[in-house]
Design a protein around this motif. Structure first.
Motif, PDB file in Angstrom:
ATOM      1  N   TYR A 128       0.826  -1.207   0.000  1.00 37.17           N
ATOM      2  CA  TYR A 128       0.000   0.000   0.000  1.00 37.17           C
ATOM      3  C   TYR A 128       0.860   1.256   0.000  1.00 37.17           C
ATOM      4  N   VAL A 129       1.905   1.254   0.805  1.00 39.78           N
ATOM      5  CA  VAL A 129       2.826   2.394   0.836  1.00 39.78           C
ATOM      6  C   VAL A 129       3.481   2.541  -0.537  1.00 39.78           C
ATOM      7  N   GLU A 130       3.909   1.420  -1.105  1.00 35.30           N
ATOM      8  CA  GLU A 130       4.513   1.449  -2.445  1.00 35.30           C
ATOM      9  C   GLU A 130       3.555   2.073  -3.465  1.00 35.30           C
ATOM     10  N   LYS A 131       2.296   1.652  -3.458  1.00 37.64           N
ATOM     11  CA  LYS A 131       1.316   2.170  -4.424  1.00 37.64           C
ATOM     12  C   LYS A 131       1.112   3.671  -4.254  1.00 37.64           C
ATOM     13  N   MET A 132       1.061   4.139  -3.019  1.00 37.56           N
ATOM     14  CA  MET A 132       0.896   5.578  -2.781  1.00 37.56           C
ATOM     15  C   MET A 132       2.111   6.356  -3.264  1.00 37.56           C
ATOM     16  N   MET A 134       4.283   5.492  -5.552  1.00 38.97           N
ATOM     17  CA  MET A 134       4.324   5.441  -7.021  1.00 38.97           C
ATOM     18  C   MET A 134       3.267   6.370  -7.631  1.00 38.97           C
ATOM     19  N   HIS A 135       2.099   6.416  -7.035  1.00 38.97           N
ATOM     20  CA  HIS A 135       1.038   7.294  -7.537  1.00 38.97           C
ATOM     21  C   HIS A 135       1.478   8.759  -7.504  1.00 38.97           C
ATOM     22  N   PHE A 136       1.994   9.210  -6.356  1.00 35.13           N
ATOM     23  CA  PHE A 136       2.367  10.618  -6.232  1.00 35.13           C
ATOM     24  C   PHE A 136       3.650  10.939  -6.986  1.00 35.13           C
ATOM     25  N   LYS A 137       4.508   9.966  -7.166  1.00 36.67           N
ATOM     26  CA  LYS A 137       5.680  10.181  -8.024  1.00 36.67           C
ATOM     27  C   LYS A 137       5.225  10.452  -9.449  1.00 36.67           C
ATOM     28  N   LYS A 138       4.308   9.634  -9.927  1.00 42.99           N
ATOM     29  CA  LYS A 138       3.796   9.794 -11.291  1.00 42.99           C
ATOM     30  C   LYS A 138       3.023  11.102 -11.439  1.00 42.99           C
ATOM     31  N   ARG A 139       2.209  11.400 -10.451  1.00 40.04           N
ATOM     32  CA  ARG A 139       1.363  12.593 -10.543  1.00 40.04           C
ATOM     33  C   ARG A 139       2.125  13.894 -10.353  1.00 40.04           C
ATOM     34  N   ASP A 140       2.999  13.954  -9.334  1.00 41.87           N
ATOM     35  CA  ASP A 140       3.635  15.217  -8.953  1.00 41.87           C
ATOM     36  C   ASP A 140       5.148  15.244  -9.117  1.00 41.87           C
ATOM     37  N   SER A 141       5.747  14.107  -9.450  1.00 46.55           N
ATOM     38  CA  SER A 141       7.215  14.024  -9.541  1.00 46.55           C
ATOM     39  C   SER A 141       7.891  14.547  -8.270  1.00 46.55           C
ATOM     40  N   LYS A 147      10.577   2.045  -9.308  1.00 45.54           N
ATOM     41  CA  LYS A 147       9.852   1.204  -8.351  1.00 45.54           C
ATOM     42  C   LYS A 147      10.783   0.244  -7.605  1.00 45.54           C
ATOM     43  N   TYR A 148      11.736  -0.351  -8.315  1.00 49.80           N
ATOM     44  CA  TYR A 148      12.632  -1.319  -7.677  1.00 49.80           C
ATOM     45  C   TYR A 148      13.469  -0.688  -6.566  1.00 49.80           C
ATOM     46  N   GLU A 149      13.672   0.631  -6.620  1.00 47.09           N
ATOM     47  CA  GLU A 149      14.477   1.306  -5.599  1.00 47.09           C
ATOM     48  C   GLU A 149      13.796   1.276  -4.230  1.00 47.09           C
ATOM     49  N   LEU A 150      12.492   1.087  -4.212  1.00 45.20           N
ATOM     50  CA  LEU A 150      11.778   1.003  -2.939  1.00 45.20           C
ATOM     51  C   LEU A 150      12.161  -0.252  -2.161  1.00 45.20           C
ATOM     52  N   LYS A 151      12.771  -1.213  -2.849  1.00 48.31           N
ATOM     53  CA  LYS A 151      13.202  -2.462  -2.197  1.00 48.31           C
ATOM     54  C   LYS A 151      14.649  -2.393  -1.698  1.00 48.31           C
ATOM     55  N   ASN A 152      15.272  -1.229  -1.829  1.00 46.41           N
ATOM     56  CA  ASN A 152      16.560  -0.949  -1.193  1.00 46.41           C
ATOM     57  C   ASN A 152      16.214  -0.067  -0.003  1.00 46.41           C
ATOM     58  N   TYR A 153      16.413  -0.581   1.202  1.00 47.59           N
ATOM     59  CA  TYR A 153      15.838   0.103   2.355  1.00 47.59           C
ATOM     60  C   TYR A 153      16.373   1.516   2.564  1.00 47.59           C
ATOM     61  N   ARG A 154      17.648   1.720   2.412  1.00 45.73           N
ATOM     62  CA  ARG A 154      18.202   3.065   2.585  1.00 45.73           C
ATOM     63  C   ARG A 154      17.534   4.033   1.600  1.00 45.73           C
ATOM     64  N   ILE A 177       3.934   9.132   9.046  1.00 44.29           N
ATOM     65  CA  ILE A 177       3.855   9.168   7.574  1.00 44.29           C
ATOM     66  C   ILE A 177       3.523   7.774   7.059  1.00 44.29           C
ATOM     67  N   ASP A 178       4.151   6.775   7.634  1.00 45.39           N
ATOM     68  CA  ASP A 178       3.916   5.382   7.270  1.00 45.39           C
ATOM     69  C   ASP A 178       2.449   4.999   7.474  1.00 45.39           C
ATOM     70  N   ILE A 179       1.887   5.349   8.625  1.00 48.01           N
ATOM     71  CA  ILE A 179       0.482   5.035   8.921  1.00 48.01           C
ATOM     72  C   ILE A 179      -0.428   5.736   7.916  1.00 48.01           C
ATOM     73  N   TYR A 180      -0.172   7.005   7.685  1.00 50.11           N
ATOM     74  CA  TYR A 180      -0.981   7.764   6.726  1.00 50.11           C
ATOM     75  C   TYR A 180      -0.940   7.121   5.341  1.00 50.11           C
ATOM     76  N   LEU A 181       0.250   6.825   4.837  1.00 51.98           N
ATOM     77  CA  LEU A 181       0.373   6.230   3.502  1.00 51.98           C
ATOM     78  C   LEU A 181      -0.301   4.860   3.453  1.00 51.98           C
ATOM     79  N   TRP A 182      -0.162   4.079   4.509  1.00 54.57           N
ATOM     80  CA  TRP A 182      -0.747   2.746   4.534  1.00 54.57           C
ATOM     81  C   TRP A 182      -2.273   2.810   4.507  1.00 54.57           C
ATOM     82  N   LEU A 183      -2.846   3.648   5.370  1.00 55.49           N
ATOM     83  CA  LEU A 183      -4.311   3.741   5.401  1.00 55.49           C
ATOM     84  C   LEU A 183      -4.872   4.303   4.096  1.00 55.49           C
ATOM     85  N   ALA A 184      -4.225   5.339   3.566  1.00 56.97           N
ATOM     86  CA  ALA A 184      -4.689   5.919   2.301  1.00 56.97           C
ATOM     87  C   ALA A 184      -4.529   4.905   1.168  1.00 56.97           C
ATOM     88  N   GLY A 185      -3.417   4.177   1.144  1.00 60.50           N
ATOM     89  CA  GLY A 185      -3.194   3.163   0.124  1.00 60.50           C
ATOM     90  C   GLY A 185      -4.216   2.047   0.207  1.00 60.50           C
TER      91      GLY A 185
END
Length: 193
Positions: A128-132, A134-141, A147-154, A177-185
């Protein structure tokens, strides 16, 4: 489909207020907080690690079918010093776990494990966090990443922090921020079964 509201202080506060009304989530988190911080804060005994791994696996449905092997792996890494320092590389060190001769990468689970020890240092990665993001990256840059960079924790933490800066959400902790992104996602990009 209605799209997620533009990130703002009010929108984030609304989701955080909602979080506190959802007993199934907030009580689970309070239980995990007691377990990780009060009853089993260290990772130097197999029975403590196994209890934490099992509780996370159950509450988050992480599909770990061999909690003992995962617990032995975490115990073998002597993680407490790095965890207490907030070492972000620790997630990528813990995540690959060999079970029955096959190495699997339990990335999302590992972010949860570290986060429950130190929630303000280790935000949780999940779909869910990933989807949020990615959505805002696409929409607002708000940040340039793949996307694969989200799997590198740093890198994931850098992206979360950039999200927070870009939308002026700096008053919130990484956990908030995590809770917000998760619930919205969860609301805007629900899993379809």
């Amino acid at each position: 489909m209605e799209y997620p509201a533009n990130p703002s202080l009010d929108v984030a506060r609304r989701y955080l207020d909602l979080w506190h009304t959802l007993d199934s989530y907030s009580l689970q988190e309070k239980s995990l907080e007691n377990l990780f911080k009060k009853f089993c804060p260290q990772n130097d005994k197999i029975e403590d690690v196994l209890l934490k791994v099992s509780a996370l696996n159950d509450f988050y449905s992480t599909n770990i079918y061999d909690t003992y092997s995962v617990s032995k792996h975490i115990l073998s890494l002597n993680i407490d010093e790095k965890l207490n320092q907030g070492c972000l590389d620790l997630v990528d060190e813990i995540a690959p776990i060999e079970i029955n001769g096959t190495t699997r990468r339990f990335y999302s689970f590992t972010t949860k494990y570290c986060s429950h020890h130190r929630p303000d240092d280790y935000p949780i990665y999940d779909s869910y966090v990933e989807k949020m993001l990615m959505h805002f990256k696409k929409r607002d840059s708000f940040c340039q990443f793949k996307k694969y960079e989200l799997k590198n924790y740093r890198r994931f933490v850098e992206i979360i922090k950039e999200f927070s800066r870009y939308y002026s959400l700096n008053e919130f902790s990484l956990r908030e921020i995590d809770i917000y992104l998760w619930l919205a996602g969860k609301e805007y990009f629900p899993n379809r079964y």
